[in-house]
Every structure is written in C-alpha cells, then in structure tokens.
Design an enzyme around this catalytic site. Structure first.
Site, PDB file in Angstrom:
ATOM      1  N   ARG A  35     -13.190  -0.144 -17.558  1.00 47.88           N
ATOM      2  CA  ARG A  35     -13.989   1.059 -17.347  1.00 47.88           C
ATOM      3  C   ARG A  35     -14.183   1.781 -18.678  1.00 47.88           C
ATOM      4  O   ARG A  35     -13.408   1.595 -19.606  1.00 47.88           O
ATOM      5  CB  ARG A  35     -13.228   2.044 -16.447  1.00 47.88           C
ATOM      6  CG  ARG A  35     -13.451   1.902 -14.993  1.00 47.88           C
ATOM      7  CD  ARG A  35     -12.627   2.982 -14.284  1.00 47.88           C
ATOM      8  NE  ARG A  35     -12.133   2.520 -13.011  1.00 47.88           N
ATOM      9  CZ  ARG A  35     -12.761   2.687 -11.858  1.00 47.88           C
ATOM     10  NH1 ARG A  35     -13.896   3.341 -11.812  1.00 47.88           N
ATOM     11  NH2 ARG A  35     -12.243   2.212 -10.750  1.00 47.88           N
ATOM     12  N   CYS A  42      -8.007   6.168  -9.152  1.00 49.38           N
ATOM     13  CA  CYS A  42      -7.445   7.483  -8.829  1.00 49.38           C
ATOM     14  C   CYS A  42      -8.095   8.608  -9.636  1.00 49.38           C
ATOM     15  O   CYS A  42      -8.589   9.574  -9.082  1.00 49.38           O
ATOM     16  CB  CYS A  42      -5.932   7.452  -9.066  1.00 49.38           C
ATOM     17  SG  CYS A  42      -5.145   9.034  -8.847  1.00 49.38           S
ATOM     18  N   LYS A  51      -9.966  15.832  -5.077  1.00 51.77           N
ATOM     19  CA  LYS A  51      -9.221  17.094  -5.048  1.00 51.77           C
ATOM     20  C   LYS A  51     -10.078  18.236  -5.579  1.00 51.77           C
ATOM     21  O   LYS A  51      -9.982  19.371  -5.118  1.00 51.77           O
ATOM     22  CB  LYS A  51      -7.945  17.005  -5.885  1.00 51.77           C
ATOM     23  CG  LYS A  51      -6.682  16.468  -5.306  1.00 51.77           C
ATOM     24  CD  LYS A  51      -6.458  15.886  -3.998  1.00 51.77           C
ATOM     25  CE  LYS A  51      -7.171  15.081  -3.081  1.00 51.77           C
ATOM     26  NZ  LYS A  51      -7.010  13.691  -2.888  1.00 51.77           N
ATOM     27  N   ILE A 180      -8.790   8.737   3.540  1.00 52.93           N
ATOM     28  CA  ILE A 180     -10.074   8.950   2.861  1.00 52.93           C
ATOM     29  C   ILE A 180     -11.073   9.597   3.811  1.00 52.93           C
ATOM     30  O   ILE A 180     -11.742  10.575   3.465  1.00 52.93           O
ATOM     31  CB  ILE A 180     -10.634   7.613   2.321  1.00 52.93           C
ATOM     32  CG1 ILE A 180      -9.751   7.115   1.172  1.00 52.93           C
ATOM     33  CG2 ILE A 180     -12.085   7.771   1.858  1.00 52.93           C
ATOM     34  CD1 ILE A 180     -10.193   5.793   0.562  1.00 52.93           C
ATOM     35  N   THR A 267     -12.300   2.312   5.888  1.00 48.08           N
ATOM     36  CA  THR A 267     -11.459   1.495   6.772  1.00 48.08           C
ATOM     37  C   THR A 267     -10.400   0.732   5.986  1.00 48.08           C
ATOM     38  O   THR A 267      -9.990  -0.360   6.374  1.00 48.08           O
ATOM     39  CB  THR A 267     -12.334   0.501   7.567  1.00 48.08           C
ATOM     40  OG1 THR A 267     -13.179  -0.182   6.641  1.00 48.08           O
ATOM     41  CG2 THR A 267     -13.181   1.208   8.600  1.00 48.08           C
ATOM     42  N   HIS A 441      12.522  34.288  -0.537  1.00 45.22           N
ATOM     43  CA  HIS A 441      11.691  34.917   0.491  1.00 45.22           C
ATOM     44  C   HIS A 441      10.688  35.841  -0.194  1.00 45.22           C
ATOM     45  O   HIS A 441      11.065  36.578  -1.091  1.00 45.22           O
ATOM     46  CB  HIS A 441      12.575  35.746   1.423  1.00 45.22           C
ATOM     47  CG  HIS A 441      11.793  36.502   2.450  1.00 45.22           C
ATOM     48  ND1 HIS A 441      11.200  35.877   3.527  1.00 45.22           N
ATOM     49  CD2 HIS A 441      11.488  37.819   2.547  1.00 45.22           C
ATOM     50  CE1 HIS A 441      10.568  36.793   4.258  1.00 45.22           C
ATOM     51  NE2 HIS A 441      10.726  37.971   3.682  1.00 45.22           N
TER      52      HIS A 441
HETATM   53  P1  NAI Z   1      -6.547   3.882   5.933  1.00 50.25           P
HETATM   54  O1  NAI Z   1      -5.870   2.583   6.065  1.00 50.25           O
HETATM   55  O2  NAI Z   1      -5.762   5.121   5.648  1.00 50.25           O
HETATM   56  O3  NAI Z   1      -7.389   4.182   7.266  1.00 50.25           O
HETATM   57  C1  NAI Z   1      -8.377   3.296   7.757  1.00 50.25           C
HETATM   58  C2  NAI Z   1      -8.711   3.630   9.197  1.00 50.25           C
HETATM   59  O4  NAI Z   1      -9.854   2.886   9.591  1.00 50.25           O
HETATM   60  C3  NAI Z   1      -7.596   3.279  10.163  1.00 50.25           C
HETATM   61  O5  NAI Z   1      -7.311   4.409  10.957  1.00 50.25           O
HETATM   62  C4  NAI Z   1      -8.180   2.116  10.962  1.00 50.25           C
HETATM   63  O6  NAI Z   1      -7.685   2.059  12.272  1.00 50.25           O
HETATM   64  C5  NAI Z   1      -9.664   2.420  10.924  1.00 50.25           C
HETATM   65  N1  NAI Z   1     -10.545   1.261  11.163  1.00 50.25           N
HETATM   66  C6  NAI Z   1     -10.439   0.017  10.638  1.00 50.25           C
HETATM   67  N2  NAI Z   1     -11.433  -0.778  11.076  1.00 50.25           N
HETATM   68  C7  NAI Z   1     -12.206  -0.049  11.918  1.00 50.25           C
HETATM   69  C8  NAI Z   1     -13.385  -0.297  12.692  1.00 50.25           C
HETATM   70  N3  NAI Z   1     -13.999  -1.493  12.703  1.00 50.25           N
HETATM   71  N4  NAI Z   1     -13.912   0.700  13.432  1.00 50.25           N
HETATM   72  C9  NAI Z   1     -13.303   1.938  13.420  1.00 50.25           C
HETATM   73  N5  NAI Z   1     -12.207   2.232  12.719  1.00 50.25           N
HETATM   74  C10 NAI Z   1     -11.649   1.269  11.952  1.00 50.25           C
HETATM   75  O7  NAI Z   1      -7.664   3.635   4.822  1.00 50.25           O
HETATM   76  P2  NAI Z   1      -8.533   4.612   3.916  1.00 50.25           P
HETATM   77  O8  NAI Z   1      -8.615   5.988   4.482  1.00 50.25           O
HETATM   78  O9  NAI Z   1      -9.793   3.886   3.658  1.00 50.25           O
HETATM   79  O10 NAI Z   1      -7.685   4.714   2.588  1.00 50.25           O
HETATM   80  C11 NAI Z   1      -7.472   3.546   1.789  1.00 50.25           C
HETATM   81  C12 NAI Z   1      -6.178   3.650   1.025  1.00 50.25           C
HETATM   82  O11 NAI Z   1      -6.248   4.660   0.050  1.00 50.25           O
HETATM   83  C13 NAI Z   1      -5.019   3.986   1.939  1.00 50.25           C
HETATM   84  O12 NAI Z   1      -3.952   3.119   1.647  1.00 50.25           O
HETATM   85  C14 NAI Z   1      -4.670   5.391   1.596  1.00 50.25           C
HETATM   86  O13 NAI Z   1      -3.280   5.658   1.727  1.00 50.25           O
HETATM   87  C15 NAI Z   1      -5.132   5.510   0.137  1.00 50.25           C
HETATM   88  N6  NAI Z   1      -5.523   6.899  -0.121  1.00 50.25           N
HETATM   89  C16 NAI Z   1      -4.543   7.842  -0.230  1.00 50.25           C
HETATM   90  C17 NAI Z   1      -4.874   9.174  -0.410  1.00 50.25           C
HETATM   91  C18 NAI Z   1      -3.787  10.172  -0.460  1.00 50.25           C
HETATM   92  O14 NAI Z   1      -2.640   9.796  -0.635  1.00 50.25           O
HETATM   93  N7  NAI Z   1      -4.094  11.460  -0.313  1.00 50.25           N
HETATM   94  C19 NAI Z   1      -6.278   9.604  -0.507  1.00 50.25           C
HETATM   95  C20 NAI Z   1      -7.205   8.535  -0.325  1.00 50.25           C
HETATM   96  C21 NAI Z   1      -6.821   7.242  -0.158  1.00 50.25           C
END
Ligand code: NAI
Length: 462
Positions: A35, A42, A51, A180, A267, A441
């Site tokens: 990049r 991140c 954020k 996300i 997803t 407090h």
């Molecule tokens: P995720 O794994 O957290 O959630 C994906 C969701 O999509 C799940 O609830 C799943 O059941 C659903 N899903 C999957 N296929 C589907 C379908 N065909 N139809 C409907 N729903 C479906 O994944 P996400 O939110 O994309 O995040 C990716 C990664 O990035 C994760 O490991 C997450 O922890 C990390 N991340 C962490 C953040 C934080 O710590 N604040 C912020 C953003 C991302």
C-alpha cells in the site's frame, strides 16, 4: 540483495508492531508493504476511519437527541459529507504517518511493494530478492465473498466502500449483523439512512453473551436500525436506483426481496495469503485457508512464521499486535506468549459493547459451576448524566473459587472499562479482589466494581 535478520510481510497492526519489536530487540528488520501507506486494513480502511465516522455521527446524534435536554438550544448542524470524509482521511493520515516515523526511529527498512516467498529464507519484492533468517507472514485478511453477490464498491460495497460512499444513502441494507455491519449501520442510521440488517442467524453478533446481544439489538432498534433475522441472503441485483437483496427466511423457506440505495456486505473476512507462494514453499495451510502454525507461530517450514488474521483465531487488530510482539520475542530467542483466554472484543457503537473471557452460554456448555454478578448503568450517576443508563455490566465468576471467568459490558465507555477486568483476569483475580479495589466516584468504572460486588454480598446501588 539485502540481508536481514527478519523480514515481516505486511505492514498492518500485526506486521508493523512485530517489526518495531524486532528492531527494539536488536534484529536487523525490514517490513514489506505494498500500500501507499503503512497500517494495513485497520488504519487505512478499517478500525480507524470507521472510528472517525462513528465519532462524528455520535456527536450529530447527541445534538439531535440530547442537546435541548441539557439546555443547549439553537440551530442544529447540517452534515457536510465531503468535509466529514476529509476529517476521516486526516485521522487516517496522521496515524499512518506516525507509523512511518516509528519505522525511521527504529531503523526499520520499508520494502515498498508486494512480497512473495520464492524459497525459505528469501522474500521477493518487485524484481529484488532479499534474504532473511526469519520471515513473518502478517498479510491480514480480505472481505469474504458471498455466492450471488457481486461487490462493485459503489452500490454493493464491503466495509472499504462503505467508508467512502459518494453520498449519504437514503436507505441501506446490511448483510450480516456482525461487528462491521452494526458499526457501519450505526453510522449511516445516524446520518439519516433507513438501515435494515439482514442476518442469517436468529440473533445478532454471533458468539456474544446472549443477554448482552438481546439488549444490544433492542438499543439499536430504538436508534432506528431494523433487523430481519433468520434470513439467508441468496444474492444481490443492481437496479436503476441501487440494488435489491434476495433472501429466504429459514423458518419457512419463503423467498423475499428488499431494495436499497446501497448494500453493505459484512459477512466476515478470510485470510489474505494469495500470491505469497506459500504452497510452493511447502507451507502447510489449515482447511479454512489460514496458515498453519505451531505454539511458537512457526509454520512447518523452519524460519517462516505467521501471525494475525492470516492464522487461526479472532480477526482482531489487538490479537495480531500481541502475536506480532510475541513472535518477535520468539525470533530473538526469548519467550513470546499470547494469552488467548484474555483477548477483549469491542463494538464501537453507542452504547459500546465489550467482552472478555467466557460467555454464560460457554460456561453452561462446559458444565462449569459459575455465578453471575450484574449491575445496571441505571444505578450509575455518571451514565445517567449522559443519557446512557440503559446498559449493564455482567461479571461471571467461578462458583467455588470466585475467580473471574468473563465479563460482558454494554454501556458508556465499555471498550475502555473492559480492561480492568482483563488485567484482573491476567492476575487470576477473584471478583472479590476487584470488588475490594477502590474506584473513583463518579465514574462509569464503578459499574464494573458493583458487578463484582454483586458476585459476593451484593451491589450497593442496585
Ligand atoms: P462477523 O463474522 O463479525 O459477522 C458476519 C455476520 O454475517 C454473522 O452474523 C453471520 O451469521 C452473517 N452472515 C453470513 N452469511 C450470511 C448470509 N448469507 N446471509 C445473512 N447473514 C449472513 O464479520 P464482519 O462483521 O464482516 O467482520 C469481519 C471481521 O472483522 C470480524 O472478525 C470482526 O471481528 C472484525 N472486525 C472487528 C471490529 C472490532 O473489533 N470493533 C470492527 C470491524 C471488524
């Protein structure tokens, strides 16, 4: 051809932290990053820009919802989307430049370009081949695709496109109620979009303590987010004005469609290891595409290590950072270690949601005898003063020993509050240890102490 002790491939939170620690430990270090800027997903298109948008839109929400309650009257600000995007980019730039400075300070060579491993001990960047005693693969992850869904990053977007939409959409469908989807869904809901989250499972945020997830969904619904749960997305189709999403309800297999200006596909993510030449180098992979490593982050090929999203475990920047520091220590002949039992998880919505350790469901499944100490933010004066008294702290402790096994927080500052529990868990503390610690407090942290008290003779303010 330059020779290094360590070449780290990837300049994200795992890779750049690893490079800095390697240099601090006296190793001649290079980091390969293709990049324009360091910091990986991140810093460039993930945690940090999101954020910034969450911060800006949180303030907007405050103006509309709470300012008048506090006697702050007058004209309400309008959103200048271009300016908000500039602010977001300034935040990103400040941080990516900061890493560049740290590289210079630590005398780390930034090999600009995309790296590959032609053979053990060698890293190719562009036409040049560099040699290294140790190679660390820290190449991160990319959004995973969904059958029938074509991402164009304009109308059907991943988190990357969602951070830089041309304009604020009037409506948005989010596929996936994970981190996300809910963070970005919150941003656009606060900006006035009608946001509908379509989720395969029957609950949001899989893996989260069920009680917290339920409360969280209620609070998000109050903020205007709509949820269609138990819905398997079948595909998307572009329309004149946006796109439509076809889904089937799992309970009766009925087919439905929902249209929106923008569709966010959230997803999950998958390890990004394509083009590295790992297979040719003989590196074994896990069935789900991660690089296979041993307890010291080393692959089956001596001298090739891997960390972060590219290996098994939660795809979290801080997990990658910890592994980056630990593998640096291993390479330097020390005893790098990551305690995977104490890795916090945070969702940066309002209210924030944070957790560490076991959920109640996990403890039940393990047949552990445990006790629950709960304290609502309704009993916390500071939370009330900022209109965020709806959440709670839930502490889980061993029934016999009182040792803290997990903590789940939904409420103001949850993402910061969780860390006193992390420290307590690292030290093997009991709930009583935490309960006997004086907390200033009025602070939100008193709610954590009260939950710990609730594991014993009882909370005071509940
Ligand atoms: P995720 O794994 O957290 O959630 C994906 C969701 O999509 C799940 O609830 C799943 O059941 C659903 N899903 C999957 N296929 C589907 C379908 N065909 N139809 C409907 N729903 C479906 O994944 P996400 O939110 O994309 O995040 C990716 C990664 O990035 C994760 O490991 C997450 O922890 C990390 N991340 C962490 C953040 C934080 O710590 N604040 C912020 C953003 C991302």
């Amino acid at each position: 051809m330059a020779e290094f002790d360590v070449i780290v491939i990837g300049g994200g939170p795992g890779g750049y932290v690893c490079a800095i620690r390697c240099a601090q430990l006296g190793l001649k270090t290079a980091c390969v990053e293709g990049r324009e800027t360091l910091g990986g997903t991140c810093l460039n298109v993930g945690c940090i820009p999101s954020k910034a948008l969450l911060n800006a839109t949180h303030h907007l929400h405050e103006v509309h919802e709470n300012f008048e309650k506090m006697g702050l009257m007058g004209a309400k600000p309008k959103v200048d989307w271009a300016k908000m995007q500039d602010y977001k980019q300034d935040v990103v730039n400040g941080n990516t430049k900061g890493i560049e400075f740290l590289f210079k300070k630590n005398k780390i060579t930034w090999l600009k370009g995309w790296g590959s491993i032609p053979a053990a001990g060698q890293v190719k960047v562009g036409e040049e081949i560099h040699s290294a005693k140790a190679i660390v693969v820290a190449t991160g992850s990319e959004p995973s695709s969904l059958p029938g869904v074509t991402v164009d990053e304009e109308v059907v977007v991943t988190s990357t496109g969602a951070l830089s939409l041309g304009k604020i959409p009037k409506s948005m469908v989010v596929i996936g109620a994970g981190v996300i989807g809910l963070e970005m869904g919150s941003v656009y809901a606060r900006l006035g979009a009608e946001v509908t989250v379509v989720e395969y499972l029957d609950a949001i945020t899989p893996g989260m303590d069920a009680e917290v997830a339920k409360s969280f969904q209620k609070l998000l619904a109050k903020q205007g987010l709509k949820f269609i749960l138990g819905a398997a997305v079948q595909g998307t189709e572009r329309t004149k004005t946006g796109a439509k999403v076809a889904y089937k309800l799992r309970k009766d297999d009925s087919a439905h469609e929902i249209a929106a200006d923008v569709v966010l596909v959230a997803t999950g993510r998958r390890p990004y290891t394509a083009g590295l030449g790992l297979e040719a180098a003989g590196v074994e992979m896990e069935p789900r595409g991660q690089v296979k490593i041993d307890g010291h982050f080393q692959t089956n090929v001596k001298g090739i290590y891997a960390i972060g999203d590219a290996v098994v475990g939660p795809m979290l920047a801080h997990k990658a950072e910890d592994e980056g520091m630990a593998v640096a220590e291993v390479i330097a002949g020390k005893h790098g270690h990551v305690n995977y039992d104490v890795i916090p998880g945070v969702i940066y919505t309002t209210p924030e949601v944070a957790s560490v350790g076991k959920t109640e469901e996990q403890l039940k499944a393990e047949g552990r005898a445990y006790k629950v100490g709960k304290f609502p933010f309704m009993g916390n004066a500071r939370a009330k003063a900022i209109f965020q008294a709806e959440g709670f702290v839930k502490m889980l402790a061993d029934k016999e020993t009182d040792r803290i096994l997990g903590c789940h927080i939904i409420g103001p500052g949850a993402g910061d509050l969780i860390h006193e529990v992390c420290v307590a868990m690292e030290f093997g503390a009991s709930a009583q240890d935490l309960a006997l610690t004086c907390h200033a407090h009025p602070t939100y942290s008193e709610a954590v102490r009260e939950a710990a008290l609730a594991c014993g003779d009882g909370a005071i303010h509940a």
